[in-house]
Design a protein around this motif. Structure first.
Motif: not given
Length: 193
Positions: A24-28, A36, A32-34, A67
């Motif tokens: 959830i905390g890993v941004k794209r 999703r 969005s985030n990873m 990640d």
């Protein structure tokens, strides 16, 4: 459709979704985030009526060991113990994970070709669904150099093999590559798209 519904009814995804929440905390790049992205990849497989439980569970955590490596609960043992498919899910996730040797990441083109030329059928389907998700999100990325590189990687290393894996996914990937390329260099008369 009844078989599809029954297969989904018997599918237990909850423990995999909980593991994926580490992302959830890993941004794209697209905002969005990873987490999703994992669920988007799962949804793409379901959209194509793919009901292989190992493949669907792996889709939910396919980026976990790239990640979220080192985070609590992100270990081989933790995944293997999730359910009776755990060992096969872990093996598939590792098959689609970029390899690191002596601190050096596998080059992206080598990684993609490894999966598309020599990967298992499950790994190839997972990579196609992953690429569809990524190409969809690419419409929200404003780094032109990154987008161009991603499109070229897809053209060179994924598309030449995609039709053999799944003709419908190949068509969607081809359409996405074309539409993303058009966004980079719109032509006169093409502005209404």
């Amino acid at each position: 459709m009844r078989d599809f519904e029954q297969s989904l009814r018997n599918l237990t995804l909850a423990p995999y979704i909980v593991k994926a929440m580490a992302l959830i905390g890993v941004k794209r790049r697209g905002g969005s985030n990873m987490f999703r992205h994992q669920l988007s990849t799962l949804a793409i497989l379901l959209d194509y009526k793919i009901i292989d439980p190992v493949l669907l569970k792996a889709a939910v955590i396919h980026d976990l060991f790239e990640d979220a490596v080192g985070m609590p609960g992100v270990t081989q043992d933790e995944i293997v113990r999730l359910d009776s498919d755990g060992a096969a899910v872990y093996a598939l996730v590792m098959e689609v994970t970029i390899r690191v040797a002596d601190g050096i990441r596998e080059p992206k083109s080598k990684y993609l070709l490894r999966i598309m030329q020599r990967g298992s059928p499950r790994a190839q389907l997972l990579k196609l669904a992953d690429r569809i998700s990524n190409l969809t999100a690419l419409g929200f990325v404003h780094d032109v150099a990154f987008v161009k590189k991603y499109l070229e990687e897809t053209r060179a290393s994924v598309l030449p093999h995609a039709e053999r894996v799944n003709a419908n996914m190949f068509r969607e990937l081809s359409d996405l590559v074309e539409s993303r390329a058009r966004l980079l260099s719109p032509t006169i008369g093409d502005t209404d798209r």
